[in-house]
Motif scaffolding. Structure first.
Motif, short mmCIF file in Angstrom:
data_model
loop_
_atom_site.label_atom_id
_atom_site.label_comp_id
_atom_site.label_asym_id
_atom_site.label_seq_id
_atom_site.Cartn_x
_atom_site.Cartn_y
_atom_site.Cartn_z
N ALA A 117 6.05 -5.17 -4.12
CA ALA A 117 5.29 -3.93 -3.96
C ALA A 117 3.96 -4.22 -3.29
N ARG A 118 3.55 -3.29 -2.42
CA ARG A 118 2.22 -3.35 -1.83
C ARG A 118 1.40 -2.19 -2.37
N GLY A 119 0.10 -2.41 -2.49
CA GLY A 119 -0.77 -1.32 -2.88
C GLY A 119 -0.87 -0.28 -1.78
N GLU A 120 -1.38 0.87 -2.12
CA GLU A 120 -1.61 1.91 -1.12
C GLU A 120 -2.65 1.41 -0.11
N TRP A 159 -5.88 0.86 1.77
CA TRP A 159 -7.26 1.10 1.34
C TRP A 159 -8.00 1.80 2.47
N PRO A 205 -2.92 -2.20 3.04
CA PRO A 205 -2.84 -2.55 1.62
C PRO A 205 -3.66 -3.80 1.33
N ASP A 230 -3.51 -5.25 -1.86
CA ASP A 230 -2.88 -5.92 -3.00
C ASP A 230 -1.38 -6.00 -2.77
N VAL A 231 -0.80 -7.13 -3.13
CA VAL A 231 0.64 -7.34 -3.01
C VAL A 231 1.12 -8.09 -4.24
N SER A 248 -4.59 -10.42 -3.60
CA SER A 248 -5.54 -9.31 -3.61
C SER A 248 -6.75 -9.64 -2.76
N HIS A 268 -9.24 -7.37 -3.24
CA HIS A 268 -10.17 -6.55 -4.01
C HIS A 268 -10.81 -7.31 -5.17
N PRO A 325 4.82 1.18 0.24
CA PRO A 325 3.74 0.90 -0.72
C PRO A 325 4.05 1.46 -2.09
#
Length: 330
Positions: A213-216, A218, A224, A226-227, A244, A246, A330
């Motif tokens: 999964a990847r984050g939305e 930014w 993304p 985050d992964v 990350s 972040h 995502p």
């Protein structure tokens, strides 16, 4: 006769390559970059003693046509790597490309075919493969002394502002998946013996994403940041990956788990339950040493007509995983 090298992209990592290549006995013959002032300053700072300052070119294409070049280092922004490496190989130049070698599996496979067709070497700067603690783990794997069942790898940092290695703002956006993800996934698969499987006739490219999964994206970068992924290697071993850009706490470590032993690699140190096995100081020192070893290997491969220690073919298993994650929603 010294190997004559050109460098595309005179940024922070290019400076490290210039120093390492000088130590390996090469001559820096040409530099290319869109900012003439920056490229000229870089050329003057890294001129090979006794040879004068390198020629300065505005484009990679102009550099590839520079007379007398033997090899080139691609250290430009990520989006240019595949096209520039392709052009360098077609120009008859041995090529060392910074990570990532491409931004898709298809591009990486195309580069592998071009390297084979032209007879030029395409080494990829997966520098962790040349770092002492990582080499120590790999030697245990190759000797059959460590049968890894699970690698837990975390690469977490704060990269919400795009600054280069020297703290200067960049005009391009970094990508956690294709940059640090390439380092992290490749190291995990390397420890799980993917290349050994290929050498034995197995399917080294068969690593699959079990969950990913990847984050939305930014809003600050449009990408993304985050992964998360769980991978299964051809031999059945697992890798759990966390990435990350972040994180305000920097973490870069790998836990390497076997049935009878567990190792932990963090910074420049490799430990097990009995204590420290390898200690190269902090991570920056370890990576500087690894880059020097990597670039020396590239030069030696050229002069002796052998295969570099890490080529585009070697990193295709990691590229397949990254490509799969990039295509996932995502």
């Amino acid at each position: 006769m010294s190997v004559r090298v050109g460098i595309v992209g005179p940024g922070g990592i290019a400076g490290r390559h210039a120093d390492a290549l000088a130590e390996a006995g090469t001559v820096l013959a040409a530099v290319a970059g869109p900012d003439r002032e920056q490229a000229t300053a870089f050329a003057e700072a890294h001129a090979t003693p006794g040879h004068g300052p390198p020629a300065v070119h505005a484009t990679a294409g102009d550099l590839f046509a520079h007379p007398g070049l033997d090899a080139v280092v691609i250290a430009s922004p990520h989006a240019h790597h595949a096209a520039q490496a392709e052009a360098a190989l077609r120009a008859g130049l041995h090529t060392l490309c910074e990570i990532p070698v491409a931004l898709s599996l298809g591009e990486a496979e195309s580069l592998a075919r071009t390297a084979a067709r032209t007879g030029r070497r395409l080494a990829v700067a997966h520098t962790l493969r040349h770092c002492a603690p990582y080499l120590a783990v790999r030697e245990l794997v190759e000797a059959g002394e460590l049968r890894v069942t699970h690698v837990v790898a975390r690469t977490l940092m704060l990269r919400q502002r795009d600054l280069g290695m020297e703290g200067r703002p960049r005009d391009w956006t970094d990508d956690v998946l294709w940059h640090h993800g390439a380092h992290t996934v490749d190291a995990a698969l390397w420890f799980l013996g993917a290349e050994s499987a290929r050498e034995r006739g197995g399917d080294a490219s068969g690593a699959v994403v079990v969950r990913g999964a990847r984050g939305e994206p930014w809003q600050g970068s449009g990408k993304p940041m985050d992964v998360a992924a769980v991978l299964r290697a051809p031999g059945g071993g697992l890798a759990t990956i966390a990435l990350s850009y972040h994180s305000r706490l920097a973490v870069h470590d790998l836990t390497i788990i076997a049935e009878d032993r567990t190792l932990h690699l963090s910074g420049g140190a490799l430990r097990d339950h009995d204590g420290v096995l390898v200690d190269r100081g902090d991570g920056d020192r370890m990576e500087r040493e690894g880059l020097a070893r990597q670039d020396r290997d590239f030069v030696t491969a050229i002069t002796r007509g052998r295969r570099p220690a890490c080529t585009v073919d070697d990193v295709l298993p990691a590229m397949r995983v990254l490509d799969g994650l990039a295509r996932s929603a995502p």
